[in-house]
Design an enzyme around this catalytic site. Structure first.
Site, mmCIF file in Angstrom:
data_model
loop_
_atom_site.group_PDB
_atom_site.id
_atom_site.type_symbol
_atom_site.label_atom_id
_atom_site.label_comp_id
_atom_site.label_asym_id
_atom_site.label_seq_id
_atom_site.Cartn_x
_atom_site.Cartn_y
_atom_site.Cartn_z
ATOM 1 N N ASN A 143 14.186 -3.705 5.954
ATOM 2 C CA ASN A 143 13.414 -4.870 6.419
ATOM 3 C C ASN A 143 13.162 -5.839 5.259
ATOM 4 O OD1 ASN A 143 12.379 -4.780 9.370
ATOM 5 N ND2 ASN A 143 12.170 -2.678 8.691
ATOM 6 N N ASP A 152 -2.328 1.696 11.806
ATOM 7 C CA ASP A 152 -1.788 1.153 13.069
ATOM 8 C C ASP A 152 -2.826 0.703 14.077
ATOM 9 O OD1 ASP A 152 0.621 3.806 12.841
ATOM 10 O OD2 ASP A 152 0.685 1.775 12.009
ATOM 11 N N HIS A 156 5.754 -1.414 12.600
ATOM 12 C CA HIS A 156 5.733 -0.018 13.024
ATOM 13 C C HIS A 156 6.812 0.153 14.088
ATOM 14 C CE1 HIS A 156 4.076 3.963 13.892
ATOM 15 N NE2 HIS A 156 4.201 3.669 15.168
ATOM 16 N N LEU A 215 4.568 3.865 3.273
ATOM 17 C CA LEU A 215 4.046 5.065 3.928
ATOM 18 C C LEU A 215 2.703 5.545 3.383
ATOM 19 C CD1 LEU A 215 7.335 7.114 4.372
ATOM 20 C CD2 LEU A 215 6.254 5.510 5.957
ATOM 21 N N LYS A 216 2.015 4.738 2.602
ATOM 22 C CA LYS A 216 0.710 5.131 2.089
ATOM 23 C C LYS A 216 -0.383 4.246 2.695
ATOM 24 C CE LYS A 216 2.418 8.174 -0.741
ATOM 25 N NZ LYS A 216 2.263 9.615 -0.450
ATOM 26 N N LEU A 217 -1.610 4.802 2.764
ATOM 27 C CA LEU A 217 -2.719 4.046 3.344
ATOM 28 C C LEU A 217 -3.122 2.908 2.411
ATOM 29 C CD1 LEU A 217 -4.631 4.156 5.850
ATOM 30 C CD2 LEU A 217 -6.291 5.284 4.320
ATOM 31 N N GLU A 269 13.737 -4.604 14.718
ATOM 32 C CA GLU A 269 12.790 -4.816 13.607
ATOM 33 C C GLU A 269 13.258 -5.932 12.689
ATOM 34 O OE1 GLU A 269 11.389 -1.403 11.370
ATOM 35 O OE2 GLU A 269 11.958 -0.094 13.037
ATOM 36 N N GLY A 294 14.217 0.113 2.320
ATOM 37 C CA GLY A 294 13.850 -1.293 2.314
ATOM 38 C C GLY A 294 14.739 -2.212 3.113
ATOM 39 N N ASN A 300 2.122 -5.378 8.925
ATOM 40 C CA ASN A 300 2.901 -4.136 8.874
ATOM 41 C C ASN A 300 3.835 -4.099 10.080
ATOM 42 O OD1 ASN A 300 3.563 -1.327 8.123
ATOM 43 N ND2 ASN A 300 2.549 -0.848 10.060
HETATM 44 N N1 LIG Z 1 -4.769 0.607 5.927
HETATM 45 C C1 LIG Z 1 -3.536 0.722 6.454
HETATM 46 N N2 LIG Z 1 -2.521 1.192 5.697
HETATM 47 C C2 LIG Z 1 -1.264 1.296 6.209
HETATM 48 C C3 LIG Z 1 -1.016 0.958 7.557
HETATM 49 C C4 LIG Z 1 -2.115 0.467 8.349
HETATM 50 O O1 LIG Z 1 -1.949 0.115 9.539
HETATM 51 N N3 LIG Z 1 -3.338 0.370 7.757
HETATM 52 N N4 LIG Z 1 0.265 1.129 8.094
HETATM 53 C C5 LIG Z 1 1.113 2.055 7.366
HETATM 54 C C6 LIG Z 1 2.497 2.177 7.924
HETATM 55 N N5 LIG Z 1 2.484 3.225 8.954
HETATM 56 C C7 LIG Z 1 2.752 2.872 10.246
HETATM 57 O O2 LIG Z 1 3.191 1.752 10.558
HETATM 58 C C8 LIG Z 1 2.184 4.563 8.620
HETATM 59 C C9 LIG Z 1 2.633 5.066 7.404
HETATM 60 C C10 LIG Z 1 2.347 6.385 7.061
HETATM 61 C C11 LIG Z 1 1.621 7.206 7.917
HETATM 62 C C12 LIG Z 1 1.292 8.611 7.517
HETATM 63 O O3 LIG Z 1 0.877 9.415 8.331
HETATM 64 N N6 LIG Z 1 1.495 8.881 6.206
HETATM 65 C C13 LIG Z 1 1.286 10.249 5.677
HETATM 66 C C14 LIG Z 1 1.874 10.347 4.259
HETATM 67 C C15 LIG Z 1 3.389 10.124 4.306
HETATM 68 C C16 LIG Z 1 4.013 10.220 2.916
HETATM 69 O O4 LIG Z 1 3.276 10.105 1.918
HETATM 70 O O5 LIG Z 1 5.255 10.389 2.864
HETATM 71 C C17 LIG Z 1 -0.202 10.572 5.584
HETATM 72 O O6 LIG Z 1 -1.017 9.660 5.358
HETATM 73 O O7 LIG Z 1 -0.476 11.778 5.681
HETATM 74 C C18 LIG Z 1 1.199 6.725 9.146
HETATM 75 C C19 LIG Z 1 1.482 5.405 9.513
HETATM 76 C C20 LIG Z 1 1.132 1.735 5.884
HETATM 77 N N7 LIG Z 1 -0.244 1.712 5.407
HETATM 78 N N1 LIG Z 2 4.816 3.862 10.238
HETATM 79 C C1 LIG Z 2 5.609 3.133 9.282
HETATM 80 C C2 LIG Z 2 7.067 3.329 9.608
HETATM 81 O O1 LIG Z 2 7.457 4.333 10.202
HETATM 82 N N2 LIG Z 2 7.883 2.345 9.203
HETATM 83 C C3 LIG Z 2 9.282 2.394 9.498
HETATM 84 O O2 LIG Z 2 10.036 2.842 8.367
HETATM 85 C C4 LIG Z 2 11.402 2.504 8.650
HETATM 86 C C5 LIG Z 2 12.161 2.229 7.366
HETATM 87 O O3 LIG Z 2 11.977 0.908 7.031
HETATM 88 P P1 LIG Z 2 12.940 0.201 5.925
HETATM 89 O O4 LIG Z 2 14.392 0.451 6.315
HETATM 90 O O5 LIG Z 2 12.563 -1.265 6.018
HETATM 91 O O6 LIG Z 2 12.604 0.852 4.602
HETATM 92 C C6 LIG Z 2 11.349 1.352 9.668
HETATM 93 O O7 LIG Z 2 11.827 1.804 10.933
HETATM 94 C C7 LIG Z 2 9.878 1.034 9.779
HETATM 95 O O8 LIG Z 2 9.472 0.578 11.064
#
Ligand SMILES: Nc1nc2c(c(=O)[nH]1)N[C@@H](CN(C=O)c1ccc(C(=O)N[C@@H](CCC(=O)O)C(=O)O)cc1)CN2
Ligand SMILES: NCC(=O)N[C@@H]1O[C@H](COP(=O)([O-])[O-])[C@@H](O)[C@H]1O
Length: 229
Positions: free
Chosen positions: A28, A164, A123, A104-106, A193, A26, A121
């Protein structure tokens, strides 16, 4: 005083109520929290949403007296909210905007529908490059280095139903050096960031984000209202 017992710090703009979503340390989230404390962001983090109940971001929030919600439900079903209950909870907190910060969840469509043009978000790459499912954390920086790209940097975008692909709002550029490791690049991008997310949060809370006719969001300059980026 503004509506909903909001605190009016700048003429006509009430302090915005923010929910921040995290999955890890966390950093950010902490930067935005500190920027609120020192007056750079006209907002209030009223709730933290964490995908892992004991992650660093959740523990930091508890230390600061910020309520923590777990979303989504944990695999063993012992904790966490359903998408429907999350929306109900965020409504109760009167949330204006949602900031994903290392989450990291959708985000489900139900939440996106409930908060149109209100979820951002960050990235750690220059989207649309190196984004989408599977691109998170160090995976992103490793892919950038392997690709031979000479530049990288953070992107802040609005969130839609897919990873994304939402409208890009802000980007910062950093060089990728020939001697860079993924860790060195990650640290350089993370430093940017922290700065850009605070600038965007400030613009969001001062209602300085506008939408161009073609659907591209722009940030109005605080110093020169006729200037946008
Ligand atoms: N609806 C949306 N949800 C999220 C977005 C988005 O743009 N639309 N951004 C993500 C953050 N992110 C990139 O910035 C991102 C986070 C996670 C993944 C990913 O592939 N996750 C894995 C699971 C990882 C885990 O559980 O540790 C997966 O889905 O298989 C890709 C991009 C946040 N939510
Ligand atoms: N695709 C999502 C992703 O990769 N997010 C990235 O997770 C890192 C940890 O953030 P934090 O230090 O604020 O927890 C940051 O670099 C952020 O951009």
């Amino acid at each position: 005083m503004g509506s909903d017992d909001g605190v009016e710090l700048r003429e006509g703009v009430c302090r915005k109520k923010l929910a921040v979503f995290v999955s890890g340390g966390g950093s950010n989230f902490r930067c935005i929290y500190e920027a609120i404390l020192d007056g750079r962001v006209n907002g209030e983090i009223v709730v933290l949403v964490a995908s892992k109940p004991d992650c660093g971001g959740a523990n930091y929030a508890r230390d600061k007296g910020i309520p923590v919600i777990v979303f989504p439900e944990t695999k063993d079903g012992s904790e966490g909210l359903s998408p429907h209950d999350l929306v109900i909870s965020l409504r109760k907190y009167k949330i204006d905007h949602i900031l994903l910060a290392g989450y990291l969840k959708l985000i489900p469509a139900e939440l996106i529908r409930a908060y149109p043009r209100s979820i951002l978000n960050i990235h750690p790459s220059l989207l649309p490059a190196f984004g989408g499912k599977g691109y998170y954390g160090m995976k992103v920086h490793r892919a950038v280095i392997t690709s031979g790209a000479r530049y990288s940097g953070p992107t802040i975008h609005f969130v839609d139903e897919h990873y994304d692909t939402g409208r890009i709002l802000a980007q910062r550029v950093v060089p990728v050096l020939p001697t860079d490791t993924a860790d060195k690049l990650a640290a350089r991008v993370l430093q940017e960031e922290h700065q850009v997310y605070v600038e965007v949060a400030a613009a969001l809370c001062e209602e300085r984000i506008i939408w161009r006719e073609d659907g591209v969001p722009l940030i109005q300059s605080k110093e020169d209202p006729n200037n946008y980026s």
